[in-house]
Scaffold this motif. Structure first.
Motif, PDB file in Angstrom:
ATOM      1  N   ILE A  10      16.289   3.148  56.777  1.00  0.00           N
ATOM      2  CA  ILE A  10      16.166   2.111  57.211  1.00  0.00           C
ATOM      3  C   ILE A  10      16.357   0.819  56.110  1.00  0.00           C
ATOM      4  O   ILE A  10      17.153  -0.216  56.345  1.00  0.00           O
ATOM      5  N   LEU A  11      16.025   0.871  54.838  1.00  0.00           N
ATOM      6  CA  LEU A  11      16.176   0.267  53.841  1.00  0.00           C
ATOM      7  C   LEU A  11      17.690   0.150  53.477  1.00  0.00           C
ATOM      8  O   LEU A  11      18.212  -0.957  53.240  1.00  0.00           O
ATOM      9  N   PHE A  12      18.338   1.305  53.237  1.00  0.00           N
ATOM     10  CA  PHE A  12      19.625   1.179  53.156  1.00  0.00           C
ATOM     11  C   PHE A  12      20.483   0.607  54.159  1.00  0.00           C
ATOM     12  O   PHE A  12      21.602   0.036  54.067  1.00  0.00           O
ATOM     13  N   PHE A  13      20.105   1.016  55.592  1.00  0.00           N
ATOM     14  CA  PHE A  13      20.704   0.257  56.457  1.00  0.00           C
ATOM     15  C   PHE A  13      20.770  -1.286  56.432  1.00  0.00           C
ATOM     16  O   PHE A  13      21.473  -2.003  56.726  1.00  0.00           O
ATOM     17  N   VAL A  14      19.726  -1.810  56.244  1.00  0.00           N
ATOM     18  CA  VAL A  14      19.358  -3.250  55.857  1.00  0.00           C
ATOM     19  C   VAL A  14      20.180  -3.830  54.697  1.00  0.00           C
ATOM     20  O   VAL A  14      21.074  -4.867  54.923  1.00  0.00           O
ATOM     21  N   LEU A  15      20.202  -3.176  53.782  1.00  0.00           N
ATOM     22  CA  LEU A  15      21.166  -3.475  52.595  1.00  0.00           C
ATOM     23  C   LEU A  15      22.542  -3.283  53.012  1.00  0.00           C
ATOM     24  O   LEU A  15      22.980  -4.175  52.752  1.00  0.00           O
ATOM     25  N   ALA A  16      22.977  -2.518  53.718  1.00  0.00           N
ATOM     26  CA  ALA A  16      24.297  -2.064  54.305  1.00  0.00           C
ATOM     27  C   ALA A  16      24.566  -3.474  54.916  1.00  0.00           C
ATOM     28  O   ALA A  16      25.745  -4.244  54.746  1.00  0.00           O
ATOM     29  N   LEU A  17      23.736  -3.876  55.999  1.00  0.00           N
ATOM     30  CA  LEU A  17      24.062  -5.181  56.559  1.00  0.00           C
ATOM     31  C   LEU A  17      24.330  -6.517  55.777  1.00  0.00           C
ATOM     32  O   LEU A  17      25.161  -7.324  56.050  1.00  0.00           O
ATOM     33  N   VAL A  18      23.223  -6.550  54.793  1.00  0.00           N
ATOM     34  CA  VAL A  18      23.341  -7.707  54.113  1.00  0.00           C
ATOM     35  C   VAL A  18      24.510  -7.681  53.241  1.00  0.00           C
ATOM     36  O   VAL A  18      25.196  -8.738  53.215  1.00  0.00           O
ATOM     37  N   PHE A  19      24.894  -6.470  52.662  1.00  0.00           N
ATOM     38  CA  PHE A  19      26.296  -6.715  51.972  1.00  0.00           C
ATOM     39  C   PHE A  19      27.685  -6.770  52.731  1.00  0.00           C
ATOM     40  O   PHE A  19      28.454  -7.469  52.401  1.00  0.00           O
ATOM     41  N   ALA A  20      27.498  -6.419  53.887  1.00  0.00           N
ATOM     42  CA  ALA A  20      28.670  -6.540  54.783  1.00  0.00           C
ATOM     43  C   ALA A  20      28.647  -7.902  55.283  1.00  0.00           C
ATOM     44  O   ALA A  20      29.831  -8.550  55.191  1.00  0.00           O
ATOM     45  N   ILE A  21      27.675  -8.582  55.524  1.00  0.00           N
ATOM     46  CA  ILE A  21      27.721 -10.248  55.578  1.00  0.00           C
ATOM     47  C   ILE A  21      28.214 -10.707  54.425  1.00  0.00           C
ATOM     48  O   ILE A  21      28.858 -11.834  54.815  1.00  0.00           O
TER      49      ILE A  21
END
Length: 52
Positions: A10-21
């Motif tokens: 979940i942590l890496f998923f949230v990081l992926a969303l932040v970096f994609a934004i």
């Protein structure tokens, strides 16, 4: 804090969303890949533990 494989995924998923934004698609792709493999590993270990 983050506990276990699912928490890390979940942590890496949230990081992926932040970096994609933010537009860092390379980092977002790597984070999403790590999250995917952590979930797969969790599922495999859960199945093995249920069978034993």
């Amino acid at each position: 804090m983050v506990n276990g494989l699912v928490g890390l995924a979940i942590l890496f998923f949230v990081l992926a969303l932040v970096f994609a934004i933010l537009g860092a698609r390379g980092v977002a792709g790597i984070s999403m890949s790590i999250a995917k493999w952590l979930i797969i590993l969790f599922i495999v270990l859960a199945i093995i533990s249920l069978l034993l």
